[in-house]
Design an enzyme around this catalytic site. Structure first.
Site, PDB file in Angstrom:
ATOM      1  N   PHE A  64       0.845  -1.193   0.000  1.00  0.00           N
ATOM      2  CA  PHE A  64       0.000   0.000   0.000  1.00  0.00           C
ATOM      3  C   PHE A  64       0.873   1.233   0.000  1.00  0.00           C
ATOM      4  O   PHE A  64       1.759   1.376   0.855  1.00  0.00           O
ATOM      5  CB  PHE A  64      -0.926   0.014   1.230  1.00  0.00           C
ATOM      6  CG  PHE A  64      -2.039  -0.974   1.107  1.00  0.00           C
ATOM      7  CD1 PHE A  64      -1.800  -2.325   1.282  1.00  0.00           C
ATOM      8  CD2 PHE A  64      -3.327  -0.563   0.786  1.00  0.00           C
ATOM      9  CE1 PHE A  64      -2.822  -3.258   1.149  1.00  0.00           C
ATOM     10  CE2 PHE A  64      -4.358  -1.481   0.650  1.00  0.00           C
ATOM     11  CZ  PHE A  64      -4.103  -2.833   0.824  1.00  0.00           C
ATOM     12  N   TYR A  69       3.472   7.797   1.039  1.00  0.00           N
ATOM     13  CA  TYR A  69       4.184   6.517   1.036  1.00  0.00           C
ATOM     14  C   TYR A  69       4.473   5.999  -0.386  1.00  0.00           C
ATOM     15  O   TYR A  69       5.142   4.980  -0.539  1.00  0.00           O
ATOM     16  CB  TYR A  69       3.439   5.472   1.875  1.00  0.00           C
ATOM     17  CG  TYR A  69       3.767   5.536   3.360  1.00  0.00           C
ATOM     18  CD1 TYR A  69       3.741   6.745   4.042  1.00  0.00           C
ATOM     19  CD2 TYR A  69       4.110   4.389   4.069  1.00  0.00           C
ATOM     20  CE1 TYR A  69       4.034   6.810   5.401  1.00  0.00           C
ATOM     21  CE2 TYR A  69       4.411   4.442   5.430  1.00  0.00           C
ATOM     22  CZ  TYR A  69       4.368   5.657   6.088  1.00  0.00           C
ATOM     23  OH  TYR A  69       4.668   5.703   7.435  1.00  0.00           O
ATOM     24  N   ASP A 154       4.294  -4.354   4.620  1.00  0.00           N
ATOM     25  CA  ASP A 154       4.482  -2.903   4.660  1.00  0.00           C
ATOM     26  C   ASP A 154       5.334  -2.478   3.467  1.00  0.00           C
ATOM     27  O   ASP A 154       6.171  -3.247   2.979  1.00  0.00           O
ATOM     28  CB  ASP A 154       5.229  -2.506   5.945  1.00  0.00           C
ATOM     29  CG  ASP A 154       4.293  -2.224   7.107  1.00  0.00           C
ATOM     30  OD1 ASP A 154       3.097  -2.543   7.011  1.00  0.00           O
ATOM     31  OD2 ASP A 154       4.787  -1.679   8.121  1.00  0.00           O
ATOM     32  N   ASP A 156       7.240   0.465   3.639  1.00  0.00           N
ATOM     33  CA  ASP A 156       8.388   1.275   4.089  1.00  0.00           C
ATOM     34  C   ASP A 156       9.552   0.346   4.440  1.00  0.00           C
ATOM     35  O   ASP A 156      10.099   0.374   5.537  1.00  0.00           O
ATOM     36  CB  ASP A 156       7.989   2.155   5.285  1.00  0.00           C
ATOM     37  CG  ASP A 156       7.399   1.368   6.448  1.00  0.00           C
ATOM     38  OD1 ASP A 156       6.967   0.212   6.242  1.00  0.00           O
ATOM     39  OD2 ASP A 156       7.392   1.915   7.569  1.00  0.00           O
ATOM     40  N   GLU A 246      -2.634  -4.596  13.446  1.00  0.00           N
ATOM     41  CA  GLU A 246      -1.756  -5.621  14.027  1.00  0.00           C
ATOM     42  C   GLU A 246      -2.428  -6.335  15.205  1.00  0.00           C
ATOM     43  O   GLU A 246      -2.239  -7.540  15.404  1.00  0.00           O
ATOM     44  CB  GLU A 246      -0.446  -4.975  14.477  1.00  0.00           C
ATOM     45  CG  GLU A 246       0.585  -5.948  14.993  1.00  0.00           C
ATOM     46  CD  GLU A 246       1.927  -5.266  15.199  1.00  0.00           C
ATOM     47  OE1 GLU A 246       2.785  -5.351  14.308  1.00  0.00           O
ATOM     48  OE2 GLU A 246       2.117  -4.634  16.269  1.00  0.00           O
TER      49      GLU A 246
HETATM   50  C1  4GW Z   1       2.091   8.495  10.379  1.00  0.00           C
HETATM   51  O1  4GW Z   1       2.069   9.631  10.101  1.00  0.00           O
HETATM   52  C2  4GW Z   1       1.758   7.476   9.400  1.00  0.00           C
HETATM   53  S1  4GW Z   1       1.403   7.717   7.781  1.00  0.00           S
HETATM   54  C3  4GW Z   1       1.692   6.173   9.686  1.00  0.00           C
HETATM   55  C4  4GW Z   1       1.359   5.371   8.576  1.00  0.00           C
HETATM   56  C5  4GW Z   1       1.150   6.088   7.435  1.00  0.00           C
HETATM   57  C6  4GW Z   1       0.856   5.526   6.129  1.00  0.00           C
HETATM   58  C7  4GW Z   1       0.898   4.158   5.991  1.00  0.00           C
HETATM   59  C8  4GW Z   1       0.579   6.336   4.980  1.00  0.00           C
HETATM   60  O2  4GW Z   1       0.511   7.566   5.020  1.00  0.00           O
HETATM   61  N1  4GW Z   1       0.420   5.730   3.775  1.00  0.00           N
HETATM   62  C9  4GW Z   1       0.494   4.364   3.655  1.00  0.00           C
HETATM   63  O3  4GW Z   1       0.392   3.851   2.539  1.00  0.00           O
HETATM   64  N2  4GW Z   1       0.682   3.591   4.769  1.00  0.00           N
HETATM   65  C10 4GW Z   1       0.699   2.123   4.611  1.00  0.00           C
HETATM   66  O4  4GW Z   1       0.467   1.495   5.849  1.00  0.00           O
HETATM   67  C11 4GW Z   1       2.064   1.667   4.119  1.00  0.00           C
HETATM   68  O5  4GW Z   1       1.920   0.525   3.312  1.00  0.00           O
HETATM   69  C12 4GW Z   1       2.765   1.338   5.418  1.00  0.00           C
HETATM   70  O6  4GW Z   1       3.871   0.472   5.233  1.00  0.00           O
HETATM   71  C13 4GW Z   1       1.622   0.724   6.207  1.00  0.00           C
HETATM   72  C14 4GW Z   1       1.817   0.729   7.727  1.00  0.00           C
HETATM   73  O7  4GW Z   1       2.269   1.997   8.187  1.00  0.00           O
HETATM   74  P1  4GW Z   1       3.761   2.165   8.726  1.00  0.00           P
HETATM   75  O8  4GW Z   1       4.651   1.350   7.855  1.00  0.00           O
HETATM   76  O9  4GW Z   1       4.101   3.611   8.809  1.00  0.00           O
HETATM   77  O10 4GW Z   1       3.656   1.530  10.167  1.00  0.00           O
HETATM   78  P2  4GW Z   1       4.934   1.173  11.083  1.00  0.00           P
HETATM   79  O11 4GW Z   1       5.469   2.474  11.640  1.00  0.00           O
HETATM   80  O12 4GW Z   1       4.375   0.253  12.138  1.00  0.00           O
HETATM   81  O13 4GW Z   1       5.967   0.489  10.239  1.00  0.00           O
HETATM   82 MN    MN Z   2       6.171  -0.059   8.312  1.00  0.00          MN
END
Ligand code: 4GW
Ligand code: MN
Length: 297
Positions: A64, A69, A154, A156, A246
């Site tokens: 996504f 992102y 994910d 990122d 999660e």
């Molecule tokens: C904080 O400002 C944000 S933006 C947290 C998630 C965001 C986000 C996440 C976004 O703006 N657009 C997006 O496509 N995502 C999707 O959700 C993307 O695939 C990302 O890998 C996934 C989960 O969010 P994350 O990777 O930031 O979560 P963590 O910090 O747990 O890796």
């Molecule tokens: Mn992530």
């Protein structure tokens, strides 16, 4: 020493028992319900590749890239082209609200990319959680016709070492790198009994990461359908589980035990250091500036 297959040469943490059996002794390699836990040195890629080639397996990987992102897509796919499911058919499913920001990429033979246009949500928690609904809907609409397995991750992230068919199974989850070695009571499960994601202190097998799960299309459909419905039930009661999607994933995988479990080799973040038990870092978090990314439209 007698000659043996190369996969038995896995260093001090393995005992070679015979030509075809060995024991990896430094970490848990089998769950109590006899699902293998996948570590370096616990399998032979040549055997598995031959098995999955016989089945002519086609693997879909969902990512996504909503709002900012989209930035991560290029490096994600470039690194995947080097090490992800090499020698097998792969389709990248890129869910995005900004199709024009997704770069056109050169992919190797047998590999393709589909851009799936989806809505965005103002709150980042909803962006993350709604992945369940969207994977569910596309599983029903097309994934079941196009691929045999789905890998849901994910974006990122970058691939840093091989990730192959050893991960594939009806239903798989990944051990969260931040919870490895933590006792069950310390897992950050949802502890509110009112929530659909609730897990009491004396239950739970492992703490699974929201950023890497998958399986057959049918199993992924069931998982994402459960998680989405549970999130909607909670939302109606004004509840949101602690770690969003999660938390619901952990509840599902408690009720429906995975048939394979991926070690943290498959989802690592160098912020946790590089411990001794970690022989490979296959899929790594890319450092991001949360303030920069937060709630940007
Ligand atoms: C904080 O400002 C944000 S933006 C947290 C998630 C965001 C986000 C996440 C976004 O703006 N657009 C997006 O496509 N995502 C999707 O959700 C993307 O695939 C990302 O890998 C996934 C989960 O969010 P994350 O990777 O930031 O979560 P963590 O910090 O747990 O890796
Ligand atoms: Mn992530």
């Amino acid at each position: 020493m007698a000659s043996h297959a190369p996969w038995t040469e896995c260093g001090m943490d393995c005992e070679v028992q015979s030509k075809h059996t060995f024991r990896k002794t430094d970490v848990l390699t089998m769950s109590p319900w006899l699902a293998p836990i996948i570590w370096n040195g616990s399998y032979d890629s040549a055997i598995l590749n031959a098995q999955f080639n016989q089945r002519d397996v086609h693997v879909g990987i969902t990512i996504f890239a909503i709002k900012k992102y989209t930035f991560f897509v290029k490096n994600f796919i470039e690194t995947a082209e080097n090490v992800f499911m090499i020698g097998h058919k792969v389709t990248y499913y890129v869910f995005t609200d900004r199709a024009s920001d997704i770069p056109v990429m050169n992919l190797n033979e047998g590999r393709s990319m589909s851009i799936l246009e989806v809505p965005s949500y103002p709150r980042w928690q909803d962006v993350s959680m709604r992945r369940m609904e969207m994977i569910r809907d596309f599983s029903h609409e097309r994934f079941f016709r196009e691929v045999d397995f789905l890998v849901c991750v994910d974006v990122d992230m970058r691939f840093n070492d091989e990730v192959g068919v050893e991960i594939l199974s009806n239903l798989f989850g990944t051990l969260h790198p931040g919870m490895f070695g933590v006792q069950r009571e310390g897992y950050t499960y949802e502890r509110n009994p009112e929530s659909e994601a609730y897990i009491p202190a004396n239950e739970g097998d492992f703490y699974y990461a929201g950023g890497f799960f998958g399986g057959s299309i049918e199993e992924v459909y069931n998982l994402t359908n459960f998680c989405h419905n549970a999130m909607m039930k909670d939302k109606a009661k004004n509840i949101e589980a602690l770690w969003h999607d999660e938390s619901y994933l952990n509840k599902y995988l408690l009720l429906h035990k995975p048939t394979k479990i991926l070690s943290p080799e498959y989802l690592w973040d160098d912020d946790f250091g590089i411990p001794d038990f970690l022989k490979r870092r296959r899929f790594l978090a890319v450092r991001k500036n949360h303030n920069e990314m937060r709630n940007r439209r």
